[in-house]
Write a protein that holds these residues in place. Structure first.
Motif, PDB file in Angstrom:
ATOM      1  N   ALA A  63       0.790  -1.159   0.220  1.00 42.99           N
ATOM      2  CA  ALA A  63       0.039   0.081   0.298  1.00 42.99           C
ATOM      3  C   ALA A  63       0.774   1.088   0.056  1.00 42.99           C
ATOM      4  O   ALA A  63       1.575   1.334   0.949  1.00 42.99           O
ATOM      5  N   VAL A  64       0.105   2.390  -0.912  1.00 40.81           N
ATOM      6  CA  VAL A  64       1.111   3.470  -1.163  1.00 40.81           C
ATOM      7  C   VAL A  64       0.093   4.987  -1.299  1.00 40.81           C
ATOM      8  O   VAL A  64       1.170   5.497  -0.792  1.00 40.81           O
ATOM      9  N   TRP A  65      -0.513   4.392  -0.888  1.00 44.33           N
ATOM     10  CA  TRP A  65      -1.726   5.537  -0.750  1.00 44.33           C
ATOM     11  C   TRP A  65      -2.929   5.268   0.230  1.00 44.33           C
ATOM     12  O   TRP A  65      -3.306   4.299  -0.203  1.00 44.33           O
ATOM     13  N   THR A  66      -3.463   5.566   1.207  1.00 43.91           N
ATOM     14  CA  THR A  66      -4.442   5.387   1.565  1.00 43.91           C
ATOM     15  C   THR A  66      -5.772   6.968   1.869  1.00 43.91           C
ATOM     16  O   THR A  66      -4.941   7.109   2.105  1.00 43.91           O
ATOM     17  N   ASN A  67      -7.091   6.557   2.009  1.00 41.74           N
ATOM     18  CA  ASN A  67      -7.340   7.930   1.948  1.00 41.74           C
ATOM     19  C   ASN A  67      -9.259   7.331   2.528  1.00 41.74           C
ATOM     20  O   ASN A  67      -9.973   6.667   1.291  1.00 41.74           O
ATOM     21  N   ASP A  68      -9.251   7.536   3.886  1.00 37.68           N
ATOM     22  CA  ASP A  68     -11.269   7.484   4.210  1.00 37.68           C
ATOM     23  C   ASP A  68     -12.460   8.562   3.988  1.00 37.68           C
ATOM     24  O   ASP A  68     -11.874   9.809   3.676  1.00 37.68           O
ATOM     25  N   ARG A  69     -13.094   8.104   3.239  1.00 41.61           N
ATOM     26  CA  ARG A  69     -13.973   9.205   2.532  1.00 41.61           C
ATOM     27  C   ARG A  69     -15.382   8.533   2.993  1.00 41.61           C
ATOM     28  O   ARG A  69     -15.638   6.937   3.728  1.00 41.61           O
ATOM     29  N   ILE A  70     -16.882   9.649   3.221  1.00 37.26           N
ATOM     30  CA  ILE A  70     -17.740   9.479   3.489  1.00 37.26           C
ATOM     31  C   ILE A  70     -18.512   9.319   2.179  1.00 37.26           C
ATOM     32  O   ILE A  70     -18.859  10.933   2.071  1.00 37.26           O
ATOM     33  N   LEU A  71     -19.570   8.656   2.264  1.00 38.44           N
ATOM     34  CA  LEU A  71     -19.850   9.082   0.490  1.00 38.44           C
ATOM     35  C   LEU A  71     -21.876   8.390   0.510  1.00 38.44           C
ATOM     36  O   LEU A  71     -21.663   7.822   1.315  1.00 38.44           O
ATOM     37  N   ASP A  72     -21.995   9.194   0.017  1.00 43.50           N
ATOM     38  CA  ASP A  72     -23.807   9.016  -0.610  1.00 43.50           C
ATOM     39  C   ASP A  72     -23.911   8.179  -1.527  1.00 43.50           C
ATOM     40  O   ASP A  72     -23.460   8.669  -3.030  1.00 43.50           O
ATOM     41  N   PHE A  73     -24.953   7.491  -1.522  1.00 46.11           N
ATOM     42  CA  PHE A  73     -24.862   6.400  -2.475  1.00 46.11           C
ATOM     43  C   PHE A  73     -26.319   6.715  -2.908  1.00 46.11           C
ATOM     44  O   PHE A  73     -27.500   6.089  -2.136  1.00 46.11           O
ATOM     45  N   VAL A  74     -26.699   7.314  -3.831  1.00 49.53           N
ATOM     46  CA  VAL A  74     -27.997   6.974  -5.193  1.00 49.53           C
ATOM     47  C   VAL A  74     -28.395   6.050  -5.572  1.00 49.53           C
ATOM     48  O   VAL A  74     -27.743   6.479  -6.653  1.00 49.53           O
ATOM     49  N   ASN A  75     -29.023   5.141  -5.230  1.00 49.56           N
ATOM     50  CA  ASN A  75     -29.426   4.167  -6.565  1.00 49.56           C
ATOM     51  C   ASN A  75     -28.387   3.479  -7.091  1.00 49.56           C
ATOM     52  O   ASN A  75     -28.143   3.079  -7.657  1.00 49.56           O
ATOM     53  N   GLY A  76     -27.241   3.360  -5.745  1.00 54.12           N
ATOM     54  CA  GLY A  76     -26.603   1.912  -5.476  1.00 54.12           C
ATOM     55  C   GLY A  76     -25.248   3.172  -6.818  1.00 54.12           C
ATOM     56  O   GLY A  76     -23.877   2.632  -6.318  1.00 54.12           O
ATOM     57  N   GLU A  77     -25.460   4.723  -6.964  1.00 57.61           N
ATOM     58  CA  GLU A  77     -23.961   5.072  -7.651  1.00 57.61           C
ATOM     59  C   GLU A  77     -23.573   6.523  -7.128  1.00 57.61           C
ATOM     60  O   GLU A  77     -24.456   6.675  -6.096  1.00 57.61           O
ATOM     61  N   TYR A  78     -22.374   6.542  -7.232  1.00 55.85           N
ATOM     62  CA  TYR A  78     -21.638   7.549  -6.216  1.00 55.85           C
ATOM     63  C   TYR A  78     -20.105   7.950  -7.592  1.00 55.85           C
ATOM     64  O   TYR A  78     -19.867   6.926  -8.438  1.00 55.85           O
ATOM     65  N   SER A  79     -19.616   8.984  -6.790  1.00 55.30           N
ATOM     66  CA  SER A  79     -18.773   9.626  -7.884  1.00 55.30           C
ATOM     67  C   SER A  79     -17.112  10.634  -6.738  1.00 55.30           C
ATOM     68  O   SER A  79     -18.148  11.168  -6.324  1.00 55.30           O
ATOM     69  N   LEU A  80     -16.185  10.475  -7.303  1.00 50.61           N
ATOM     70  CA  LEU A  80     -15.348  10.943  -5.678  1.00 50.61           C
ATOM     71  C   LEU A  80     -13.710  11.723  -6.981  1.00 50.61           C
ATOM     72  O   LEU A  80     -14.014  11.580  -8.011  1.00 50.61           O
ATOM     73  N   VAL A  81     -13.567  12.880  -6.864  1.00 50.75           N
ATOM     74  CA  VAL A  81     -12.153  12.674  -7.277  1.00 50.75           C
ATOM     75  C   VAL A  81     -11.304  12.091  -6.155  1.00 50.75           C
ATOM     76  O   VAL A  81     -10.865  12.985  -4.669  1.00 50.75           O
ATOM     77  N   LEU A  82     -10.094  11.584  -6.083  1.00 46.01           N
ATOM     78  CA  LEU A  82      -9.333  10.895  -5.252  1.00 46.01           C
ATOM     79  C   LEU A  82      -7.947  11.474  -5.425  1.00 46.01           C
ATOM     80  O   LEU A  82      -7.283  12.134  -6.682  1.00 46.01           O
ATOM     81  N   GLY A  83      -6.725  12.195  -4.550  1.00 41.28           N
ATOM     82  CA  GLY A  83      -6.137  13.059  -4.306  1.00 41.28           C
ATOM     83  C   GLY A  83      -6.661  14.474  -4.274  1.00 41.28           C
ATOM     84  O   GLY A  83      -5.633  15.463  -3.754  1.00 41.28           O
ATOM     85  N   GLN A  84      -7.760  14.118  -3.731  1.00 42.44           N
ATOM     86  CA  GLN A  84      -9.003  16.348  -3.422  1.00 42.44           C
ATOM     87  C   GLN A  84      -8.640  16.372  -2.540  1.00 42.44           C
ATOM     88  O   GLN A  84      -7.775  17.041  -1.892  1.00 42.44           O
ATOM     89  N   LYS A  85      -9.062  14.790  -1.497  1.00 40.25           N
ATOM     90  CA  LYS A  85      -9.404  15.674   0.314  1.00 40.25           C
ATOM     91  C   LYS A  85      -7.649  15.294   0.067  1.00 40.25           C
ATOM     92  O   LYS A  85      -7.045  15.628   1.560  1.00 40.25           O
TER      93      LYS A  85
END
Length: 466
Positions: A54-76
């Protein structure tokens, strides 16, 4: 268990002066058992691996709407751009601490990502005939990509036609048994099955404890009368009783029988008549009744037969006496048998000797008349000398039927009492009990031989009544 279906993975790395990068990541979260989309807000852990490190890890809280999600990794949490120099990068995803999904997602950088690594120090316009990496041309002179196409993502094409179904694969190995499911709802009761064959008889069980005594059963019907026994031998003749003439002589009179007969015609009040009258009172212990004395005179002299005859009925009766007729029905039964063709008793009026609430047999006038000599059975044999002896001191048992046969030691006769034990005044064959008289005893009609249920049958005791 959850699963993520990656609909689009765009790995477009942008580099800045601080040598950091970020990329978009999107997908659909499904339930692996039902394959239905999952909605909600859930924690997600993203991890970039170089091989298995493992060279990078990030914990996020996401909203799932009809199962779908989207985010930008490296932003937080920033990702160093040099991380993408490796060709062995994979992305691990763990939703709601449910375990990291397998297999991990392969990360492949686009051409401009490599460009971004060197472009940070270049200023102005760059004009190249071709681009080579490690002496391998990846963009030719026409600007076309000729390098390794692995990891390149183009626009989604139109869905192709479904291919021909392949042949069924070989039967896979049986998987491990799944966990036992919850018990389902109770099904509807099925129809009753056909009657099975009877099983073999079981062994006899041990005898149970003695049960409580049940209620007394209904009395059975009386059995038929037994055959009459043979008549006993005749008894020894008794001593002849004193005639009225002898009594007259014993009283102190003298003379012949003609003198005695002449004295009978004397007027009341003469010494001779008075003497005979007094003799009668002492000997018979009866009431002072002139009319009765006249009858005593006739029987003493002429033997007319004025004794009161007694007999037992041939027919047996329960406590209701012919269906509830009481004393009247009992009197009728006595008279009927006295008048029958088999009767040997003298003619006259006969009544039943029964106690009831309205009839006291200790009263001589109830059913008896003053008897001058006494009481006899159907044969004329003396039973009692007078009413007092009839009550308490018989000379012989009252055991003779109307036809002269004897029922010694057989069923007794109904007696009763005034207060009770009279079968409801001889109208019931179910309520209470009735006193019995003993036809084999010489103790008299005032004595009883016990009480009997009114459903039982007994004789009636009958007496001639002047």
């Amino acid at each position: 268990m959850k699963a993520i279906k990656i609909s689009t993975l765009a790995l477009l790395i942008a580099s800045s002066m601080v040598n950091a990068a970020e990329f978009n990541q999107a997908g659909t979260l499904l339930d692996s058992n039902t394959e239905l989309p999952i909605d909600g807000t859930l924690p997600v852990t993203f991890t970039i691996y170089d091989g298995e490190q493992a060279v990078w890890t990030n914990d996020r809280i996401l909203d799932f709407v009809n199962g779908e999600y989207s985010l930008v990794l490296g932003q937080k949490k920033s990702i160093e751009d040099k991380t993408f120099a490796s060709s062995e990068l994979t992305l691990g995803i763990n939703v709601d601490n449910d375990g990291e999904m397998m297999p991990r997602l392969k990360l492949s950088t686009a051409p401009r990502a490599y460009f971004a690594e060197v472009a940070g120090s270049i200023k102005g316009q760059v004009d190249l005939e071709s681009l080579a990496i490690n002496e391998q041309i990846v963009i030719d002179e026409n600007g076309q990509w000729v390098g390794d196409p692995t990891g390149l993502v183009g626009r989604s094409g139109i869905d192709g036609l479904d291919g021909v179904s392949g042949e069924p694969g070989a039967q896979g190995a049986t998987g491990a048994a799944g966990a036992t499911g919850e018990v389902g709802a109770q099904g509807a009761t099925g129809e009753v099955g056909a009657q099975g064959a009877a099983g073999a008889a079981g062994a006899t069980g041990e005898m149970g404890a003695q049960g409580q005594m049940g209620a007394a059963g209904i009395n059975g019907t009386n059995g038929a009368n037994g055959v009459d026994g043979t008549n006993g031998a005749n008894g020894v003749d008794g001593n002849n009783g004193a005639s009225a003439y002898l009594i007259w002589l014993d009283a102190g009179n003298s003379g012949t029988e003609a003198d005695f007969l002449a004295s009978l015609n004397a007027q009341a009040g003469t010494s001779t008549a008075d003497t005979l009258y007094q003799t009668w009172l002492v000997d018979n212990r009866l009431t002072d009744d002139a009319a009765t004395f006249q009858r005593f005179q006739k029987e003493s002299v002429f033997g007319v037969g004025y004794n009161e005859t007694m007999f037992l009925t041939t027919v047996l009766y329960d406590g209701s006496i012919n269906g509830g007729g009481g004393i009247t029905a009992a009197n009728t039964a006595c008279q009927t048998e006295a008048n029958s063709t088999s009767s040997i008793v003298p003619t006259g009026t006969y009544k039943a000797v029964l106690w009831s609430s309205s009839q006291d047999l200790e009263d001589e006038t109830s059913v008896f008349s003053s008897s001058y000599i006494g009481y006899t059975n159907a044969h004329g044999a003396l039973i009692a000398r007078n009413f007092k002896d009839l009550q308490n001191d018989l000379l012989a048992p009252i055991d003779t039927l109307v036809d002269g046969s004897r029922k010694y030691a057989q069923k007794g006769y109904w007696r009763g009492s005034m207060a009770q034990h009279n079968c409801s005044d001889w109208t019931s064959n179910s309520a209470g009990v009735g006193y019995n008289g003993a036809s084999y005893s010489t103790s008299g009609i005032n004595s009883t031989s016990g009480a009997t249920a009114c459903s039982q049958k007994r004789h009636l005791l009958c007496v001639r009544n002047f």
